[in-house]
Design an enzyme around this catalytic site. Structure first.
Site, PDB file in Angstrom:
ATOM      1  N   HIS A   1      37.907  15.675  56.035  1.00 46.88           N
ATOM      2  CA  HIS A   1      38.207  14.316  56.470  1.00 46.88           C
ATOM      3  C   HIS A   1      39.471  13.804  55.766  1.00 46.88           C
ATOM      4  O   HIS A   1      40.315  13.137  56.378  1.00 46.88           O
ATOM      5  CB  HIS A   1      37.014  13.416  56.169  1.00 46.88           C
ATOM      6  N   HIS A  51      28.596  20.441  53.023  1.00 50.38           N
ATOM      7  CA  HIS A  51      28.639  18.981  53.180  1.00 50.38           C
ATOM      8  C   HIS A  51      29.874  18.392  52.503  1.00 50.38           C
ATOM      9  O   HIS A  51      30.643  17.638  53.132  1.00 50.38           O
ATOM     10  CB  HIS A  51      27.376  18.364  52.573  1.00 50.38           C
ATOM     11  N   GLU A  52      30.062  18.714  51.236  1.00 48.51           N
ATOM     12  CA  GLU A  52      31.194  18.129  50.516  1.00 48.51           C
ATOM     13  C   GLU A  52      32.526  18.577  51.100  1.00 48.51           C
ATOM     14  O   GLU A  52      33.498  17.817  51.096  1.00 48.51           O
ATOM     15  CB  GLU A  52      31.108  18.464  49.025  1.00 48.51           C
ATOM     16  N   HIS A  78      33.713  16.250  53.717  1.00 48.69           N
ATOM     17  CA  HIS A  78      34.504  15.138  53.181  1.00 48.69           C
ATOM     18  C   HIS A  78      35.945  15.589  52.925  1.00 48.69           C
ATOM     19  O   HIS A  78      36.905  14.852  53.203  1.00 48.69           O
ATOM     20  CB  HIS A  78      33.896  14.646  51.865  1.00 48.69           C
TER      21      HIS A  78
END
Length: 680
Positions: free
Chosen positions: A476, A469-470, A473
């Protein structure tokens, strides 16, 4: 006599390290205050020059000039606030308490400068002459000034300045009090026999934590940020489970110097007052006006489609857990994880502890997270041992594109420590921007218990999922390809920012990826295929609990931020209980994922009236996962399409337009309902 640290301040000049990585080996706490002061002074001078420019306002001499301003301030803030979260101490906390109100006042001085706003306002009529990203920058800059109070009366602006300054100090105080009380609330275990059920490495880690705290011969269980603590799954001693649970949900409400309740109430009431200054009935309305959701009603409508089914599922799960317990005692919150794991094992023949030997941290990182990014986007990763991060545990990796060109730097800081706040997050040290000629330098912070020297760090499956998940980021931020730093990477609307990171979670269980990293750390044997299938089948179990605890926190966030100006809250825990009862999520055995007194996301972390963002983004995520499955999954063509149409664009385009450019249509909620077992 001049301060030597001030004379040689490493923030004064642009770093000459690769990708402008901050020179962490030269940065000391003494450098922060003078760098902040000089950074604010420099930007004030830059803004004054823009505001008093005798030339008529143009996009270049006003908006772009403002975009170029404050580079020193940005350099020091990026480093400092990451340290304040990941490696704080008394000095850092004192600096934060001193600097945060000054930064709030500094921001107000810029956004409430009538001369500057007049120049920006005059440019709106010429927006059509600009390229799309520049036009969006002008419009967003103008909106930012309006939402910061540029259109308020002088009296209202004076009050706004005072509110913002006080809020800044209170949010810092909440964070620091919570960190202190979380550390103080760690559970000390005198009798090692009470740790039955924990793995050997977890017991060793608890002993090591105790030794570091001067408690040789004892064991210490530290607390993570959410209500639920991972050790509750394994511990067989019910009394110890209760102690840990009560320590967790009591944080910030112990009546000591670290109590956060009055701070939380004051923050919520000040936010309501500020919203009233802008003519809004409450803070949630003010916040959501500039989100993809747009209104609290839209959020409540979406949550209303989920809450009844989620609570019904939670009740059904509770009945199964009570059946597993029998008549011996009534199911309580501290029993849920333990017996849920038992039911999961009985139903799917899967044991959470059985999985951990297959999830060794470095293997998950290199052969899971990095491998998936390589297959999907053509990326490669090289650990740069020659580059120093801000803490010995933090590791630096250079990220390269498929053609060998450098993309940026990724820093991984995975282990928990007393100086780090709970949870997991991504920060950016350097934002990608064509205007500044910069590429991204990003960091992921997690809170995995560090094993003793020489021992492997074995993860739970939840921690594996968090790592993916991290890193979503991080991608992104790394993939950003914009001109202006305002739009770089994760600088998107708050209820859109979790979407790409949630999409990246899908690769944790993608067969090709899972097979590549899920290998027993001692034998090298792959995770058995039947166990893989049981893991996948078991993911629907517990969705009633998981969705309900999340929705309870979300609805609690909204309750705090839908109060009107002048509302008096004498007892914040009574307010919380009433809000949960009113929302239909008051289940004794399913506490909110975060209670008021330790809800750092909303009282110290930028998610006020925005914790719904995770499930709002999951609608987009679940629909996107369906697209990947429909189009062959882990293929470069798919990754390149996602990167080109959405990940690289940051905030330079409307968020929902970016989704439509990727998906070809508006999002649909049905894939999320199916995923969470709510479709029926």
């Amino acid at each position: 006599m001049p301060n030597p640290a001030e004379e040689q301040n490493p923030f004064d000049t642009i770093s000459e390290l690769p990708y402008r990585l901050p020179p962490f080996d030269r940065i000391e706490s003494a450098h922060y205050r003078p760098a902040f002061e000089r950074g604010m002074a420099d930007q004030r001078a830059e803004v004054e020059a823009i505001a008093t420019d005798p030339e008529p306002p143009t996009f270049e001499n006003t908006v772009v000039a403002l975009e170029r301003s404050g580079q020193l301030l940005h350099r020091v803030a990026a480093v400092f606030f990451n340290q304040a979260s990941s490696d704080s101490d008394d000095e850092i906390q004192a600096i934060q308490a001193e600097v945060s109100p000054k930064l709030a006042a500094h921001s107000d001085a810029i956004h409430l400068d009538g001369r500057l706003f007049a120049r920006i306002d005059a440019l709106l009529g010429s927006a059509d002459d600009l390229d799309p990203e520049s036009r969006r920058l002008l419009e967003r800059t103008h909106l930012g000034f309006v939402r910061a109070g540029a259109g308020l009366s002088a009296e209202q602006q004076d009050r706004l300045r005072a509110v913002n300054e006080e809020l800044s100090g209170l949010e810092t105080a909440f964070q620091n009090k919570l960190l202190a009380d979380t550390n103080a609330s760690a559970v000390v275990v005198d009798d090692a026999a009470q740790l039955a059920g924990l793995s050997a490495d977890a017991v060793t880690a608890a002993a090591e934590t105790a030794r570091e705290r001067g408690l040789d011969g004892k064991h210490v269980i530290t607390l993570g940020l959410p209500s639920g603590q991972p050790v509750l799954t394994s511990l067989t001693d019910r009394g110890l489970r209760e102690r840990i649970h009560r320590a967790s949900v009591g944080r910030g409400a112990n009546g000591n110097e670290h109590d956060t309740r009055e701070t939380a109430v004051r923050i919520a009431t000040l936010r309501a007052e500020r919203a009233a200054l802008f003519g809004h009935p409450d803070h949630a309305t003010y916040v959501l006006e500039d989100r993809t959701a747009q209104t609290p009603a839209a959020v409540h409508d979406m949550l209303g489609k989920l809450t009844p089914a989620a609570v019904a599922n939670a009740h059904a799960e509770a009945a199964q857990l009570q059946a597993a317990i029998g008549d011996e005692f009534e199911l309580r919150a501290w029993d849920w994880a333990h017996y849920s794991d038992q039911v999961r094992r009985a139903t799917y023949d899967i044991d959470a502890a059985e999985l951990r030997p297959y999830f060794e941290l470095d293997r998950v990182l290199r052969d899971g997270v990095f491998f998936a990014a390589g297959k999907l986007y053509g990326l490669s990763f090289t650990e740069r041992h020659d580059l120093v991060a801000y803490h010995p545990d933090a590791r630096v990796f250079e990220v390269s594109n498929a053609d060998g060109s450098g993309l940026g730097l990724f820093i991984g800081d995975f282990f928990t420590r007393d100086s780090k706040r709970g949870g997991a997050w991504m920060n950016s040290f350097v934002d990608q921007s064509a205007l500044h000629g910069t590429q991204a330098v990003v960091v992921n912070n997690l809170n995995i218990v560090k094993p003793p020297a020489g021992e492997p760090a074995l993860l739970t499956f939840d921690e594996v999922n968090t790592m993916f998940h991290e890193f979503g980021h991080a991608l992104h931020g790394l993939f950003s390809d914009v001109t202006y730093p305002t739009f770089s990477g994760t600088h998107v609307l708050r209820d859109f920012v979790e979407f790409p990171s949630q999409v990246n979670e899908m690769w944790a269980v993608w067969p090709e990826v899972l097979a590549n990293y899920a290998v027993h750390h001692e034998t090298g044997a792959p995770l058995p295929q039947d166990l893989v299938q049981r893991l996948l089948d078991s993911q629907i179990w517990g969705e009633g609990f998981a969705t309900t605890e999340y929705l309870a926190a979300t609805l609690l966030d909204l309750a705090w931020h839908e109060i009107s100006a002048g509302t008096v809250v004498d007892d914040p825990l009574a307010f919380e209980a009433a809000a949960l009862e009113r929302a239909g999520v008051a289940l004794d055995a399913v506490p909110p994922r975060y209670r008021t007194s330790y809800f750092a996301h909303i009282f110290a972390g930028g998610y006020s009236a925005g914790y719904y963002s995770y499930i709002w983004s999951e609608v987009l995520d679940a629909d996107t996962v369906e697209w990947f499955k429909e189009n062959g999954g882990l293929r470069r063509e798919n990754g390149d399409h996602f990167r080109r149409t959405l990940l690289s664009r940051g905030g330079s385009v409307d968020a929902m337009q970016a989704f439509r450019d990727f998906r070809g249509r508006d999002p649909q909620i049905e894939p999320l309902l199916v995923r969470r077992g709510l479709a029926g």
